[in-house]
Enzyme design. Structure first.
Site, PDB file in Angstrom:
ATOM      1  N   THR A 108     -22.988 -72.901 -69.139  1.00  0.00           N
ATOM      2  CA  THR A 108     -24.150 -73.790 -69.124  1.00  0.00           C
ATOM      3  C   THR A 108     -23.785 -75.208 -69.561  1.00  0.00           C
ATOM      4  O   THR A 108     -24.263 -76.185 -68.979  1.00  0.00           O
ATOM      5  CB  THR A 108     -25.258 -73.233 -70.043  1.00  0.00           C
ATOM      6  OG1 THR A 108     -25.700 -71.975 -69.531  1.00  0.00           O
ATOM      7  CG2 THR A 108     -26.432 -74.185 -70.122  1.00  0.00           C
ATOM      8  N   SER A 155     -29.093 -72.787 -60.911  1.00  0.00           N
ATOM      9  CA  SER A 155     -28.891 -72.267 -62.255  1.00  0.00           C
ATOM     10  C   SER A 155     -27.399 -72.354 -62.536  1.00  0.00           C
ATOM     11  O   SER A 155     -26.575 -72.390 -61.608  1.00  0.00           O
ATOM     12  CB  SER A 155     -29.354 -70.809 -62.345  1.00  0.00           C
ATOM     13  OG  SER A 155     -28.827 -70.175 -63.510  1.00  0.00           O
ATOM     14  N   THR A 156     -27.049 -72.397 -63.800  1.00  0.00           N
ATOM     15  CA  THR A 156     -25.627 -72.298 -64.140  1.00  0.00           C
ATOM     16  C   THR A 156     -25.009 -71.075 -63.489  1.00  0.00           C
ATOM     17  O   THR A 156     -23.840 -71.088 -63.087  1.00  0.00           O
ATOM     18  CB  THR A 156     -25.453 -72.211 -65.666  1.00  0.00           C
ATOM     19  OG1 THR A 156     -25.873 -73.427 -66.264  1.00  0.00           O
ATOM     20  CG2 THR A 156     -24.002 -71.936 -66.045  1.00  0.00           C
ATOM     21  N   ASN A 157     -25.828 -70.024 -63.330  1.00  0.00           N
ATOM     22  CA  ASN A 157     -25.293 -68.739 -62.898  1.00  0.00           C
ATOM     23  C   ASN A 157     -24.960 -68.672 -61.415  1.00  0.00           C
ATOM     24  O   ASN A 157     -24.350 -67.682 -60.968  1.00  0.00           O
ATOM     25  CB  ASN A 157     -26.265 -67.621 -63.272  1.00  0.00           C
ATOM     26  CG  ASN A 157     -26.549 -67.617 -64.757  1.00  0.00           C
ATOM     27  OD1 ASN A 157     -25.807 -68.208 -65.551  1.00  0.00           O
ATOM     28  ND2 ASN A 157     -27.626 -66.963 -65.160  1.00  0.00           N
ATOM     29  N   THR A 198      23.916 -53.108 -58.654  1.00  0.00           N
ATOM     30  CA  THR A 198      22.721 -52.319 -58.954  1.00  0.00           C
ATOM     31  C   THR A 198      22.882 -51.783 -60.371  1.00  0.00           C
ATOM     32  O   THR A 198      23.965 -51.331 -60.749  1.00  0.00           O
ATOM     33  CB  THR A 198      22.562 -51.136 -57.974  1.00  0.00           C
ATOM     34  OG1 THR A 198      23.722 -50.305 -58.038  1.00  0.00           O
ATOM     35  CG2 THR A 198      22.377 -51.638 -56.545  1.00  0.00           C
ATOM     36  N   SER A 235      23.248 -77.205 -77.175  1.00  0.00           N
ATOM     37  CA  SER A 235      23.304 -76.763 -78.557  1.00  0.00           C
ATOM     38  C   SER A 235      23.448 -77.947 -79.484  1.00  0.00           C
ATOM     39  O   SER A 235      24.064 -78.960 -79.140  1.00  0.00           O
ATOM     40  CB  SER A 235      24.491 -75.811 -78.752  1.00  0.00           C
ATOM     41  OG  SER A 235      24.658 -75.482 -80.113  1.00  0.00           O
ATOM     42  N   LYS A 267      28.286 -76.906 -74.717  1.00  0.00           N
ATOM     43  CA  LYS A 267      27.457 -75.809 -74.214  1.00  0.00           C
ATOM     44  C   LYS A 267      26.288 -76.359 -73.406  1.00  0.00           C
ATOM     45  O   LYS A 267      25.611 -77.291 -73.826  1.00  0.00           O
ATOM     46  CB  LYS A 267      26.938 -74.973 -75.378  1.00  0.00           C
ATOM     47  CG  LYS A 267      26.291 -73.650 -74.984  1.00  0.00           C
ATOM     48  CD  LYS A 267      26.025 -72.810 -76.237  1.00  0.00           C
ATOM     49  CE  LYS A 267      25.524 -71.422 -75.891  1.00  0.00           C
ATOM     50  NZ  LYS A 267      24.149 -71.458 -75.387  1.00  0.00           N
TER      51      LYS A 267
END
Length: 619
Positions: free
Chosen positions: A254, A293-295, A340, A471, A477
């Site tokens: 609302t 309506s808001t709805n 796999t 790092s 790294k």
């Protein structure tokens, strides 16, 4: 005077000014000393000028209705109240000296009179003040500060609602109900204005409603025209800063609906030649919200905004798919070992691996497009619970026809509005597909992190573009930061999907009041996933390179290639070769030749790129 000038020179708003300009400011300064605990100014009191802290510390607090909250502690060189140089205003916070302090008070009128002696100096000083204030709003660490500063002119207009009167900022297009929602729901710090698609969708609904009501003779043509124009301005991107309601709120949306009603009403009033707040000429409820309506407004706007936001995600995924296809072609001749369960399996090409990523991305694009079509069914005209109370019987179909024109989408009216009003099943289904895309994207990023691991002691088959030092302690790294951030976005999307599921389940009887958290979660997922896909494409995928020699070396020293010769030498012999290779470290190729199972030529054919990476006739 030199001491005052020296203090002023340390202030951000006066830095860079000439000695002459600083002298004009110094003329207006009045020095004072205060003990700890002195209240320097209070929230809501008129700003008479600015205060420069020369020595000591001053605490700034703000009361948003829940008691004072610390905002910032000011020290030497900081200034409080510099907004007063731009306009007459009231303090939006309270200042108290934490320690004994030395202050320089700059009276607004005195400063402006002093600057009036030199137009260039006035421009320089006031421009500096405006820029500093702008930067402060942009980079404020307090979520609410930006919104409050933006509307904190100090001038107000009085508006009233069911609860009573309230002073609304004079320069705000929103009104009393919006401001009440700002006070009631300081939840996420994310206002509706952070999601432009939602605001545009709301404006489209209001524009369609105004046109429908005008067409049915229910709304004065002049008022309808003004609402139409105001809505179009919002659709075009104007006035979005006047939607400060938090995305998460009680009331089933609302507050957001009323925010739209009030902004459009006040802008329409201006277009009609009236002042903001003169609602007798265009009322947020009676005119802008007529037949609604808001709805029905809120869920319809949410459906539309989801479609709009999805377009950006689909565009991003199309670019990702194209980039993956390109890598598939680029790496088509790079032989590598497939795996796999993280164990060596059989050879493949790196191109096949990336082509598979492209195909799975394309599948997600199709599923998203298909599921999004569920959002084209709307419940406009159902009003409060789907029965259409307070709406003309002709209105539902007419407003949907107009909405179709406004949006350019094939919007249709739900078959049963009582059923459609509380139904959030489409959001559950769509969110599940968004989650699916995020899960698969995260799996892709997991693969990229594995394939690029090393560079010496991991798989090391591909190189990701180096984006930043990896790092603070280990020199040299470089980490896979782009796949990592995409992983984290995927986790968030997965969590949002659960929130959406629970919000949908929590619906009761004729309405689901949990739609605001559903809206926030889904919009956040779409926005962050779009950003993640774009980052992954531009900062990672397009820059990936292959370590060709490393890939081939792993294949040649892998036991897995014995599978390629198994049809020629049989499973039993192949098993013996694999076992011996594992125990002795002798390459599979050398063992097969040593045992005389195949000739060199036969082995070359069996272990060729073509033979190992695609089907071939068995003989």
């Amino acid at each position: 005077m030199d001491a005052i000038t020296s203090v002023l020179r340390r202030c951000e708003i006066f830095s860079g000014l000439s000695d002459a300009d600083l002298g004009l400011i110094a003329q207006a300064a009045r020095r004072r000393e205060v003990p700890a605990g002195t209240r320097l100014f209070g929230q809501g009191e008129p700003r008479k000028g600015a205060t420069v802290i020369a020595e000591g510390r001053v605490e700034i607090t703000r009361d948003n209705g829940e008691g004072p909250e610390p905002v910032v502690i000011l020290g030497p060189g900081d200034v409080a109240g510099e907004q007063s140089f731009l306009a007459v205003s009231t303090h939006t916070a309270t200042g108290v000296a934490l320690t004994p302090a030395v202050l320089l008070d700059l009276d607004r009128e005195t400063v402006l009179r002093s600057l009036g002696q030199d137009g260039a100096a006035a421009i320089a000083v006031l421009s500096k003040v405006a820029n500093v204030l702008h930067q402060r709003i942009l980079y404020s660490a307090t979520p609410r500060t930006g919104r409050e500063q933006a509307y904190a002119s100090g001038r107000t207009r009085k508006e009233s609602d069911l609860i009573g009167p309230l002073e609304v900022p004079e320069d705000a297009l929103f009104g009393v109900q919006t401001l009440r929602a700002v006070h009631n729901f300081p939840i996420t710090g994310t206002p509706t204005s952070h999601f432009p698609a939602m605001i545009r969708a709301l404006a489209m609904v209001k524009q369609a409603a105004a046109r429908a009501n005008a067409q049915l003779g229910l709304l004065d043509p002049a008022i309808a025209g003004a609402i139409d124009r105001a809505s179009q301005e919002i659709i075009d991107g104007h006035w979005h800063g006047h939607f400060p309601t938090d995305m998460v709120q009680g009331g089933a949306g609302t507050s957001t609906n009323m925010n739209a009603n009030e902004v459009i009403a006040n802008r329409a009033l201006e277009l009609l030649g009236h002042k903001r707040g003169e609602y007798a000429h265009c009322h947020p409820n009676d005119h802008v919200n007529l037949g609604q309506s808001t709805n029905d407004v809120y869920p319809t706007a949410l459906r539309l905004s989801t479609i709009f936001m999805l377009r950006n995600l689909l565009d991003a995924m199309e670019r990702l798919k194209s980039a993956l296809h390109a890598k598939g072609r680029e790496f088509s001749d790079v032989i590598k070992m497939g795996r796999t369960q993280l164990q060596d399996a059989v050879p493949m090409t790196l191109g096949q691996e990336f082509e598979a990523y492209a195909v799975t991305t394309g599948e997600d694009i199709q599923r998203l497009q298909e599921t999004a079509r569920l959002f084209l069914e709307v419940n406009m005209g159902g009003t409060a619970i789907g029965t259409g109370i307070c709406a003309d019987p002709r209105y539902p179909q007419v407003v949907v026809d107009e909405l179709r024109k406004v949006t350019g989408l094939e919007v249709v009216l739900a078959e049963n509005l009582v059923e459609a009003t509380p139904d959030t099943g489409a959001f559950v289904m769509f969110s599940g597909v968004v989650k699916r895309a995020a899960v698969k994207l995260s799996k892709l990023c997991n693969d990229l992190r594995l394939l690029s691991s090393g560079p010496r002691c991991g798989f090391g088959e591909i190189n990701l573009p180096p984006m930043q030092p990896g790092s603070s302690i280990m020199p040299g790294k470089v980490n896979p930061v782009i796949p990592e951030v995409v992983n984290q976005v995927a986790f968030s999307v997965i969590g949002n999907d659960l929130t959406i599921t629970l919000a949908a389940e929590a619906g009761q009887l004729q309405l689901n009041v949990m739609e605001p958290i559903l809206a926030y979660s889904l919009a956040t997922s779409l926005r962050t996933l779009t950003a993640a896909v774009n980052v992954l494409t531009t900062k990672c995928i397009v820059g990936i390179t292959a370590n060709r020699d490393r890939c081939r070396d792993l294949v040649e020293h892998s036991i897995g290639i014995v599978t390629a010769v198994m049809p020629a030498i049989g499973y039993k012999r192949a098993t013996e070769v694999a076992k011996e290779a594992l125990e002795t470290g002798v390459p599979v190729r050398e063992l097969i030749l040593r045992k005389g199972y195949l000739s060199s030529a036969e082995l070359d054919e069996a272990l060729s790129l073509e033979a190992m990476t695609r089907p071939r006739p068995l003989r």
